[in-house]
Design a protein around this motif. Sequence first.
Motif, mmCIF file in Angstrom:
data_model
loop_
_atom_site.group_PDB
_atom_site.id
_atom_site.type_symbol
_atom_site.label_atom_id
_atom_site.label_comp_id
_atom_site.label_asym_id
_atom_site.label_seq_id
_atom_site.Cartn_x
_atom_site.Cartn_y
_atom_site.Cartn_z
ATOM 1 N N GLY A 1 0.783 -1.246 0.000
ATOM 2 C CA GLY A 1 0.000 0.000 0.000
ATOM 3 C C GLY A 1 0.803 1.277 0.000
ATOM 4 O O GLY A 1 0.231 2.363 0.066
ATOM 5 N N SER A 2 2.125 1.186 -0.092
ATOM 6 C CA SER A 2 2.934 2.388 0.134
ATOM 7 C C SER A 2 2.999 3.345 -1.045
ATOM 8 O O SER A 2 3.246 4.545 -0.859
ATOM 9 C CB SER A 2 4.359 1.976 0.533
ATOM 10 O OG SER A 2 4.796 0.889 -0.256
ATOM 11 N N PRO B 1 -6.468 -3.333 -13.693
ATOM 12 C CA PRO B 1 -6.189 -2.019 -14.282
ATOM 13 C C PRO B 1 -5.465 -2.155 -15.621
ATOM 14 O O PRO B 1 -4.761 -3.127 -15.867
ATOM 15 C CB PRO B 1 -5.249 -1.352 -13.271
ATOM 16 C CG PRO B 1 -5.239 -2.219 -12.056
ATOM 17 C CD PRO B 1 -5.633 -3.589 -12.514
ATOM 18 N N ASN C 1 -2.665 -5.963 -3.362
ATOM 19 C CA ASN C 1 -2.225 -5.113 -4.470
ATOM 20 C C ASN C 1 -0.750 -5.314 -4.822
ATOM 21 O O ASN C 1 -0.348 -5.072 -5.958
ATOM 22 C CB ASN C 1 -2.466 -3.640 -4.081
ATOM 23 C CG ASN C 1 -1.780 -2.672 -5.019
ATOM 24 O OD1 ASN C 1 -2.261 -2.431 -6.121
ATOM 25 N ND2 ASN C 1 -0.639 -2.125 -4.606
ATOM 26 N N VAL D 1 7.485 -3.089 1.318
ATOM 27 C CA VAL D 1 8.649 -3.974 1.412
ATOM 28 C C VAL D 1 9.941 -3.206 1.540
ATOM 29 O O VAL D 1 10.858 -3.626 2.248
ATOM 30 C CB VAL D 1 8.700 -4.972 0.230
ATOM 31 C CG1 VAL D 1 8.886 -4.260 -1.104
ATOM 32 C CG2 VAL D 1 9.770 -6.020 0.429
ATOM 33 N N GLY E 1 2.628 -6.047 -6.205
ATOM 34 C CA GLY E 1 2.951 -6.721 -7.457
ATOM 35 C C GLY E 1 4.239 -6.169 -8.033
ATOM 36 O O GLY E 1 4.645 -5.038 -7.743
ATOM 37 N N SER F 1 -4.363 -7.486 -13.615
ATOM 38 C CA SER F 1 -4.006 -6.554 -14.692
ATOM 39 C C SER F 1 -4.808 -6.905 -15.935
ATOM 40 O O SER F 1 -5.125 -8.088 -16.169
ATOM 41 C CB SER F 1 -2.522 -6.661 -15.034
ATOM 42 O OG SER F 1 -2.232 -5.927 -16.220
ATOM 43 N N ARG G 1 10.105 0.745 0.726
ATOM 44 C CA ARG G 1 10.002 2.205 0.750
ATOM 45 C C ARG G 1 9.347 2.705 2.047
ATOM 46 O O ARG G 1 8.221 3.204 2.058
ATOM 47 C CB ARG G 1 9.244 2.680 -0.487
ATOM 48 C CG ARG G 1 10.028 2.489 -1.782
ATOM 49 C CD ARG G 1 11.199 3.465 -1.894
ATOM 50 N NE ARG G 1 10.731 4.831 -1.775
ATOM 51 C CZ ARG G 1 10.227 5.548 -2.790
ATOM 52 N NH1 ARG G 1 10.163 5.018 -3.982
ATOM 53 N NH2 ARG G 1 9.810 6.784 -2.593
ATOM 54 N N THR H 1 -1.581 2.675 -15.790
ATOM 55 C CA THR H 1 -1.946 3.589 -14.713
ATOM 56 C C THR H 1 -0.701 4.352 -14.284
ATOM 57 O O THR H 1 0.380 3.761 -14.156
ATOM 58 C CB THR H 1 -2.531 2.791 -13.521
ATOM 59 O OG1 THR H 1 -3.610 1.985 -14.006
ATOM 60 C CG2 THR H 1 -3.043 3.715 -12.430
ATOM 61 N N ILE I 1 -0.940 2.570 -7.034
ATOM 62 C CA ILE I 1 -2.349 2.175 -6.922
ATOM 63 C C ILE I 1 -2.673 1.813 -5.470
ATOM 64 O O ILE I 1 -3.726 2.183 -4.940
ATOM 65 C CB ILE I 1 -2.630 0.992 -7.878
ATOM 66 C CG1 ILE I 1 -2.533 1.468 -9.343
ATOM 67 C CG2 ILE I 1 -4.000 0.386 -7.589
ATOM 68 C CD1 ILE I 1 -2.543 0.341 -10.380
ATOM 69 N N GLY I 2 -1.754 1.094 -4.811
ATOM 70 C CA GLY I 2 -1.989 0.689 -3.422
ATOM 71 C C GLY I 2 -2.170 1.880 -2.501
ATOM 72 O O GLY I 2 -3.053 1.891 -1.631
HETATM 73 N N1 LIG Z 1 0.665 0.753 -13.049
HETATM 74 C C1 LIG Z 1 0.078 0.031 -13.980
HETATM 75 O O1 LIG Z 1 0.026 0.441 -15.143
HETATM 76 C C2 LIG Z 1 -0.575 -1.293 -13.626
HETATM 77 C C3 LIG Z 1 -1.399 -1.887 -14.596
HETATM 78 C C4 LIG Z 1 -2.027 -3.077 -14.311
HETATM 79 C C5 LIG Z 1 -1.845 -3.676 -13.078
HETATM 80 N N2 LIG Z 1 -1.017 -3.107 -12.156
HETATM 81 C C6 LIG Z 1 -0.875 -3.807 -10.874
HETATM 82 O O2 LIG Z 1 -1.264 -2.926 -9.832
HETATM 83 C C7 LIG Z 1 -0.522 -3.234 -8.650
HETATM 84 C C8 LIG Z 1 0.158 -1.960 -8.161
HETATM 85 O O3 LIG Z 1 0.995 -1.468 -9.194
HETATM 86 P P1 LIG Z 1 1.650 -0.021 -9.153
HETATM 87 O O4 LIG Z 1 1.735 0.426 -10.557
HETATM 88 O O5 LIG Z 1 1.001 0.835 -8.155
HETATM 89 O O6 LIG Z 1 3.134 -0.451 -8.682
HETATM 90 P P2 LIG Z 1 4.281 0.391 -7.961
HETATM 91 O O7 LIG Z 1 4.097 1.837 -8.227
HETATM 92 O O8 LIG Z 1 5.551 -0.274 -8.390
HETATM 93 O O9 LIG Z 1 4.013 0.095 -6.408
HETATM 94 C C9 LIG Z 1 4.111 -1.235 -5.977
HETATM 95 C C10 LIG Z 1 3.621 -1.341 -4.544
HETATM 96 O O10 LIG Z 1 3.692 -2.734 -4.168
HETATM 97 C C11 LIG Z 1 4.593 -2.874 -3.088
HETATM 98 N N3 LIG Z 1 5.361 -4.109 -3.241
HETATM 99 C C12 LIG Z 1 6.102 -4.516 -4.295
HETATM 100 N N4 LIG Z 1 6.695 -5.694 -4.018
HETATM 101 C C13 LIG Z 1 6.309 -6.030 -2.772
HETATM 102 C C14 LIG Z 1 6.607 -7.116 -1.915
HETATM 103 N N5 LIG Z 1 7.452 -8.090 -2.271
HETATM 104 N N6 LIG Z 1 6.035 -7.142 -0.684
HETATM 105 C C15 LIG Z 1 5.213 -6.140 -0.286
HETATM 106 N N7 LIG Z 1 4.904 -5.076 -1.038
HETATM 107 C C16 LIG Z 1 5.459 -5.024 -2.268
HETATM 108 C C17 LIG Z 1 5.513 -1.666 -3.145
HETATM 109 O O11 LIG Z 1 6.108 -1.455 -1.856
HETATM 110 P P3 LIG Z 1 7.423 -0.510 -1.699
HETATM 111 O O12 LIG Z 1 6.925 0.919 -1.822
HETATM 112 O O13 LIG Z 1 7.949 -0.817 -0.331
HETATM 113 O O14 LIG Z 1 8.362 -0.872 -2.797
HETATM 114 C C18 LIG Z 1 4.499 -0.586 -3.572
HETATM 115 O O15 LIG Z 1 3.720 -0.167 -2.486
HETATM 116 C C19 LIG Z 1 0.438 -4.356 -9.026
HETATM 117 O O16 LIG Z 1 -0.101 -5.602 -8.656
HETATM 118 C C20 LIG Z 1 0.524 -4.238 -10.528
HETATM 119 O O17 LIG Z 1 0.894 -5.451 -11.132
HETATM 120 C C21 LIG Z 1 -0.387 -1.930 -12.402
#
Ligand SMILES: NC(=O)c1ccc[n+]([C@@H]2O[C@H](COP(=O)([O-])OP(=O)(O)OC[C@H]3O[C@@H](n4cnc5c(N)ncnc54)[C@H](OP(=O)(O)O)[C@@H]3O)[C@@H](O)[C@H]2O)c1
Length: 247
Positions: free
Chosen positions: A14-15, A185, A91, A38, A93, A141, A40, A188, A18-19
């Motif tokens: 959630g940090s 999503p 969330n 994990v 990923g 996704s 940040r 995003t 999207i989270g």
């Molecule tokens: N952005 C897009 O275009 C998109 C599209 C489709 C689906 N998604 C999905 O949406 C979700 C969120 O994506 P996002 O774009 O917001 O990603 P992001 O900006 O990279 O943020 C990822 C989040 O997940 C946390 N995380 C990653 N690995 C982890 C682990 N091993 N244990 C616990 N927490 C972990 C991170 O924590 P830290 O801050 O500590 O690193 C951060 O809070 C994911 O499942 C992704 O696959 C994203």
Amino acid sequence: MSDDSRKVALVFGGSRGIGAAIVSRLADDGYTVPFTYVSREDAANDLVAKVRGAGGDALAIKADSAKKDDLAAAVGTTIDRFGRLDVVVVNAGVARMGLIDAVPLEDLDLQLDVNVRGVYLAIQAALPHMKDGGRIVTIGSNIAVRSGFPGASVYQTTKAAVAGMVKGLALDLAPRGITINNVQPGPTRTDMIGALGNEGMDMVTNMVPLKRMAEPDEIAGLVSYIARNEAGYITGASLTIDGGFAL
Ligand SMILES: NC(=O)c1ccc[n+]([C@@H]2O[C@H](COP(=O)([O-])OP(=O)(O)OC[C@H]3O[C@@H](n4cnc5c(N)ncnc54)[C@H](OP(=O)(O)O)[C@@H]3O)[C@@H](O)[C@H]2O)c1
């Protein structure tokens, strides 16, 4: 703890991105929102301050979704601190792009561990503490429906697995009135998609019929809806929110 205590929504990952939008939205909806991160810690602490500044309550918990014990500990901390668990959002990923002849084993394992195994284990850890009638939401996704470009095979595999997992779990959990749904999503505006660079982001945006990326708040709005009482007849669904990308 009485049933009048504030409802609790636990968000895994959630940090940021999207989270973080989901954490803020569910806090605005009146939930107390523990969430995991994990690496940040800075972003996690900033988010807690933001939620509290807006009159809500959140708690940052360090827990790696690739580690079973961390996931169980995050649930344990939630129950110890708040005494109940009404909504779970998974969330967390990771995305690692690469053609099959260039995908290192570490990238394959990391994506399977966090995006599939971690989702299953998070839900398994949470369920014994959830009341009947609760809500579970995974973040998959739209790539489970349509990839559109090469180099995403492992990530696509993991997100298709989550869509299948949610169908099976919906049947397991129906007797308890717990719904489980998968929000899918499209592109995003987060750090994850920023990793594609400007050229990559332009390419992806041009593939979206609406010709823009989603804002994280738009994804959070759908999660907020699924968590409501009125959404109680939706279960086992993968709900795609991608500006028409997968059509
Ligand atoms: N952005 C897009 O275009 C998109 C599209 C489709 C689906 N998604 C999905 O949406 C979700 C969120 O994506 P996002 O774009 O917001 O990603 P992001 O900006 O990279 O943020 C990822 C989040 O997940 C946390 N995380 C990653 N690995 C982890 C682990 N091993 N244990 C616990 N927490 C972990 C991170 O924590 P830290 O801050 O500590 O690193 C951060 O809070 C994911 O499942 C992704 O696959 C994203």
